[in-house]
Design a protein around this motif. Sequence first.
Motif, mmCIF file in Angstrom:
data_model
loop_
_atom_site.group_PDB
_atom_site.id
_atom_site.type_symbol
_atom_site.label_atom_id
_atom_site.label_comp_id
_atom_site.label_asym_id
_atom_site.label_seq_id
_atom_site.Cartn_x
_atom_site.Cartn_y
_atom_site.Cartn_z
ATOM 1 N N TYR A 74 13.421 8.997 11.892
ATOM 2 C CA TYR A 74 12.898 9.482 13.177
ATOM 3 C C TYR A 74 12.155 8.375 13.911
ATOM 4 O O TYR A 74 12.361 8.158 15.114
ATOM 5 N N TYR A 75 11.315 7.629 13.204
ATOM 6 C CA TYR A 75 10.574 6.541 13.844
ATOM 7 C C TYR A 75 11.485 5.391 14.247
ATOM 8 O O TYR A 75 11.212 4.679 15.224
ATOM 9 N N MET A 117 13.476 12.766 0.436
ATOM 10 C CA MET A 117 14.366 12.846 1.605
ATOM 11 C C MET A 117 13.560 13.120 2.868
ATOM 12 O O MET A 117 13.867 12.579 3.938
ATOM 13 N N GLU A 118 12.527 13.937 2.758
ATOM 14 C CA GLU A 118 11.689 14.213 3.920
ATOM 15 C C GLU A 118 11.039 12.931 4.430
ATOM 16 O O GLU A 118 10.990 12.679 5.638
ATOM 17 N N THR A 119 10.567 12.096 3.511
ATOM 18 C CA THR A 119 9.993 10.803 3.898
ATOM 19 C C THR A 119 11.029 9.941 4.607
ATOM 20 O O THR A 119 10.740 9.311 5.634
ATOM 21 N N TYR A 120 12.250 9.914 4.075
ATOM 22 C CA TYR A 120 13.313 9.103 4.692
ATOM 23 C C TYR A 120 13.672 9.649 6.067
ATOM 24 O O TYR A 120 13.946 8.870 7.001
ATOM 25 N N PRO A 134 0.820 -1.224 0.000
ATOM 26 C CA PRO A 134 0.000 0.000 0.000
ATOM 27 C C PRO A 134 0.849 1.267 0.000
ATOM 28 O O PRO A 134 1.975 1.276 0.508
ATOM 29 N N SER A 135 0.315 2.326 -0.558
ATOM 30 C CA SER A 135 0.993 3.624 -0.534
ATOM 31 C C SER A 135 0.972 4.192 0.884
ATOM 32 O O SER A 135 0.071 3.883 1.680
ATOM 33 N N LEU A 136 1.951 5.004 1.180
ATOM 34 C CA LEU A 136 2.021 5.627 2.494
ATOM 35 C C LEU A 136 0.997 6.745 2.611
ATOM 36 O O LEU A 136 0.720 7.443 1.631
ATOM 37 N N PRO A 137 0.422 6.949 3.800
ATOM 38 C CA PRO A 137 -0.456 8.112 4.007
ATOM 39 C C PRO A 137 0.319 9.408 3.808
ATOM 40 O O PRO A 137 1.537 9.447 3.998
ATOM 41 N N TYR A 138 -0.389 10.464 3.468
ATOM 42 C CA TYR A 138 0.261 11.756 3.209
ATOM 43 C C TYR A 138 1.070 12.224 4.414
ATOM 44 O O TYR A 138 2.177 12.742 4.262
ATOM 45 N N ASN A 139 0.512 12.022 5.623
ATOM 46 C CA ASN A 139 1.195 12.532 6.816
ATOM 47 C C ASN A 139 2.347 11.651 7.278
ATOM 48 O O ASN A 139 2.964 11.921 8.313
ATOM 49 N N ILE A 140 2.643 10.575 6.542
ATOM 50 C CA ILE A 140 3.861 9.804 6.781
ATOM 51 C C ILE A 140 4.902 10.149 5.713
ATOM 52 O O ILE A 140 6.101 10.213 5.989
ATOM 53 N N THR A 158 1.202 14.361 11.456
ATOM 54 C CA THR A 158 2.157 13.249 11.451
ATOM 55 C C THR A 158 2.299 12.722 12.877
ATOM 56 O O THR A 158 2.430 13.518 13.815
ATOM 57 N N PRO A 159 2.263 11.401 13.079
ATOM 58 C CA PRO A 159 2.400 10.855 14.443
ATOM 59 C C PRO A 159 3.694 11.299 15.131
ATOM 60 O O PRO A 159 4.753 11.363 14.512
ATOM 61 N N ILE A 160 3.584 11.621 16.398
ATOM 62 C CA ILE A 160 4.693 12.093 17.257
ATOM 63 C C ILE A 160 5.379 13.304 16.616
ATOM 64 O O ILE A 160 6.592 13.338 16.436
ATOM 65 N N SER A 161 4.574 14.316 16.289
ATOM 66 C CA SER A 161 5.119 15.495 15.615
ATOM 67 C C SER A 161 4.897 16.781 16.395
ATOM 68 O O SER A 161 5.060 17.876 15.857
#
Length: 292
Positions: free
Chosen positions: A123-124, A115-118, A18-24, A32-35
């Motif tokens: 971070y996680y 790069m932002e996704t990476y 599945p594709s990643l959610p926008y906020n991930i 975004t979780p823990i943001s």
Amino acid sequence: MAPPPGPVYSFLHALPIPSLPYNIEHWVPGSTPISTVAEVTLAMVVYLVVIFGGQALMRGSKPYRFQPLFMLHNFLLSSGSALLLALMLEEIVPIVWKHGLFYAICNTSAWTPRMETYYIFNYYFKYWELFDTVFLVVKKKPLQFLHVFHHTATAVLCYTQLNGRTSVSWVVITLNLFVHVLMYYYYFMTAAGYKIWWKKYLTTLQITQFVIDLFTVYFASYSYFAATYFPNMPSMGSCAGTEGAAIFGCALLTSYLFLFIAFYQKTYKAQAGKNKADAASKAAAKVAKKTN
């Protein structure tokens, strides 16, 4: 403009996942979780309560090894770090090749969407790595200040750099991922019963990592502050990222360098002294045996 996707990225996107959610895929504070500061603070408090509360609960219990789970934890972190490192390098190396190193560490365009996704995934990873300490607790191993401080502070560091959008982040993160590929492989192999001889050199590599980190982030920070506030001073131009993120990153990485040097001296000098004492004791025993 971001470079075209590399082969590792293209391979992953060809898989039926599945594709990643926008906020991930994108850093959206509050979504975004823990943001948020509150979420990060809560996560760190829970971590500290769990490990120190766990230590208290384990005082009257025998140690638990959870060997298969511990091996899986280290194997996945080693291989996951290698995959993330490959993704980041195939994104940033073309930027360095085309535009030069200063552009890659200081231009806002080096903060590409991929790069932002990476950075978010890295971070996680820092929260996943907190389970390193949980394993120490259930095994009834001592918790060193360096271990607890490094795990908590690194998660906070990654959070501040995502908020600050510091393009230089990739230097620190790729070096850290490279070290973690080796470090978690080391823990995986030793848990499997193998004797690995290069632990001392792994600590040396960690110290070298922080020296390179500091040279880079201090250079980037100097260039920003000189270009912004002291235009008569020599600089290569401004650098992307907020001032708070730059100052916090420089301060924390500096503390890491000194803490790891102290750990190296305490651990390996003490070991060297013990080895010399053991050798002297064995030599004395041989002389006494011959005399008798």
